[in-house]
Design a protein around this motif. Structure first.
Motif, mmCIF file in Angstrom:
data_model
loop_
_atom_site.group_PDB
_atom_site.id
_atom_site.type_symbol
_atom_site.label_atom_id
_atom_site.label_comp_id
_atom_site.label_asym_id
_atom_site.label_seq_id
_atom_site.Cartn_x
_atom_site.Cartn_y
_atom_site.Cartn_z
ATOM 1 N N CYS A 26 57.657 -11.242 29.497
ATOM 2 C CA CYS A 26 59.093 -11.508 29.367
ATOM 3 C C CYS A 26 59.891 -10.365 29.981
ATOM 4 N N CYS A 29 62.296 -8.886 26.654
ATOM 5 C CA CYS A 29 61.762 -8.086 25.541
ATOM 6 C C CYS A 29 60.357 -7.555 25.812
ATOM 7 N N CYS A 42 60.889 -17.030 27.480
ATOM 8 C CA CYS A 42 60.306 -16.338 26.336
ATOM 9 C C CYS A 42 60.664 -17.067 25.036
ATOM 10 N N CYS A 45 62.942 -14.375 22.960
ATOM 11 C CA CYS A 45 64.305 -13.987 23.300
ATOM 12 C C CYS A 45 64.972 -14.891 24.340
HETATM 13 ZN ZN LIG Z 1 61.466 -12.078 25.435
#
Ligand SMILES: [Zn+2]
Ligand SMILES: *Cc1c(COP(=O)(O)O)cnc(C)c1O
Length: 505
Positions: A26, A29, A42, A45
């Motif tokens: 990702c 994050c 993701c 997030c």
């Molecule tokens: Zn993420």
């Protein structure tokens, strides 16, 4: 060439084995996700992903010079799965076994140097890399070969039963997706979403011909993209837009090929590519970075991303010189002849931001640049290129206009050799050429044709002839002779030909 005929020391490397530890990473994050399922954003997030080989360092253990020889020798192999983007298997899809690879003739497109006349006009030494020579006539085939080989791999290993592949498109993504999905039918079916009246008739014909289910959506590409994102988040479908990180991986082959075509010498080289959804520029940057990391190239080429003034969110973002002050703002697009790049809110923007930073860092100074060009320049340069033996699409014209701009701004220097990405075949965009030739661009395009670049057919029909052939009524005998003679005379007159003296012996 047969394996036993290659030098002994290279044989063990010729046929790649499944290797590596590839995960989704990702960009928001940094969480890692397993690749045994299809994932586009993701789950934590919501950010976009890239694929990362956690075991990349194993590739650095092979000496760089051995890598160069491996790729050179692989050119002589006659194994279909290695004739395309998977010549670079270890860098593109090391987890995909060769027997799952879908090869439809993509990759290894020609790099054609401009003739001296065109180089003088542009003020630089340059090549077009003809991505229009891919099977569906654009670079998108590279990414589809990767995405569909991966899907095929999942199907074969029983992790997927069947797939409905969907994408939104400015034309070429859907053409490529429909083509590769058609090869895998009936297990893979495809549906494509196109902005209504915002793809060319040729691009619309392609998914229709490949048997895809085609939906036309009101608005521009960005609207279709939102719909397809909603579909892929809520329903069980495989997303084939460049949001799909496998697409990016396959498109990195473009950089590897260029490196190899220059015998891995990237000294004084510059790349120019158009930016739409920014998947292509992401892949180009990422590809050169990986070859640099592995030591296969010892220098990073300059990379110049080009946008039209009618769709320029990336260019605008980088206008702010201070990274901390940059703020991404989507733009409302206006009609553009570079229609395949007419995107106001590029999906890969977070990838670009991260990769540009890394690239400049590794290059030891700014090596990625952005330029902006007028619609007028795009058309004029496209037509000029093609009048000099190229097959550039409007986006290819955009890169040539971008090169001229980059030269003017001092980004490209006298001793740089430049590769322009002619992202699709000219024929896909024949309607824009016709609008130019017939001077019927709607005013919002802001294009005034230059007479010297226009062209039109003229009908030859000698006025003194009563009879001319028709498909239903062909002429014969004296009538045919007279028609042939008079028509030839009329053409000779129009061309100002002088008569050939009959030589009598
Ligand atoms: Zn993420
Ligand atoms: C898709 C496409 C582009 C834009 O590429 P992105 O990856 O969306 O930036 C440019 N030219 C052609 C012909 C395309 O099909």
């Amino acid at each position: 060439m047969k394996i036993e005929n290659f030098p002994e020391h290279i044989r063990q490397y010729l046929i790649p084995k499944v290797s590596g530890h590839v995960v989704y990473r990702c960009l928001g994050c940094s969480t890692e996700y397993d690749i045994s399922r299809l994932l586009y954003t993701c789950p934590g997030c919501g950010s976009i992903l890239l694929l990362e080989d956690l075991d990349f360092d194993r590739l650095k253990k092979v000496p760089a010079d051995t890598w160069r020889r491996i790729f050179d020798y692989r050119r002589a192999l006659n194994i279909p799965s290695m004739k395309g983007i998977y010549r670079y298997h270890e860098f593109i899809g090391p987890v995909i076994p060769l027997d799952a690879v879908i090869y439809l003739g993509e990759g290894h497109t020609a790099m054609v140097e401009a003739n001296p006349h065109l180089e003088e006009l542009a003020g630089a030494r340059f090549y077009f890399k003809n991505e229009g020579q891919n099977p569906s006539a654009s670079f998108k085939d590279r990414g589809m070969a990767s995405a569909l080989s991966y899907i095929n791999f999942l199907l074969r290993s029983g992790k997927l039963a069947d797939v409905l592949a969907v994408c939104a498109s400015t034309g070429d993504t859907s053409a490529a997706a429909a083509l590769y999905a058609a090869y895998l039918q009936p297990k893979v079916k495809s549906a494509v979403l196109l902005p209504h009246k915002k793809v060319t008739p040729q691009q619309l014909a392609q998914p229709l011909g490949s048997g895809a289910i085609v939906f036309e959506i009101p608005g521009v590409f960005d609207d279709s993209m939102k719909v397809v994102e909603a579909l892929s988040e809520q329903y069980n479908v495989a997303l084939l837009n460049s949001k799909n990180a496998w697409r990016i991986l396959g498109q990195e082959s473009y950089s590897y090929e260029i490196a190899q075509d220059f015998d891995f010498d990237m000294n004084h080289k510059a790349m120019v590519a158009p930016i739409g959804n920014a998947g292509n520029i992401t892949a180009i940057i990422s590809g050169f970075l990986k070859f640099f990391e592995a030591g296969i190239i010892d220098r990073l080429p300059k990379i110049i991303g080009v946008q039209s003034t009618h769709a320029d969110p990336v260019y605008r973002y980088y206008l702010e010189p201070e990274p901390e002050k940059r703020k991404f703002v989507p733009v409302k697009v206006r009609p553009s002849v570079a229609q395949a790049a007419m995107i106001g809110n590029p999906v890969s923007m977070p990838r670009v931001i991260q990769l540009v930073e890394t690239y400049n860092e590794k290059a030891g100074g700014q090596a990625v640049f952005f330029a902006e060009v007028e619609e007028q320049a795009i058309m004029d340069w496209q037509l000029t290129a093609n009048r000099n033996g190229h097959i550039a699409c409007t986006q290819g014209g955009e890169t040539l206009a971008g090169l001229v701009e980059a030269k003017k701004r001092g980004i490209v220097s006298e001793d740089d050799v430049v590769v322009l990405d002619a992202t699709a075949h000219a024929l896909k965009f024949a309607d824009f050429q016709a609008m130019y030739f017939e001077d019927r661009f709607p005013p919002e395009f802001e294009i005034t044709p230059r007479q010297s670049l226009q062209n039109a057919p003229s009908l030859v029909r000698p006025k003194d002839l009563d009879l001319v052939p028709t498909p239903e009524k062909p002429l014969e005998g004296k009538d045919l002779d007279r028609f042939v003679q008079r028509t030839a005379e009329e053409i000779a007159k129009k061309l100002g030909l002088s008569r050939r003296d009959l030589v009598r012996i």
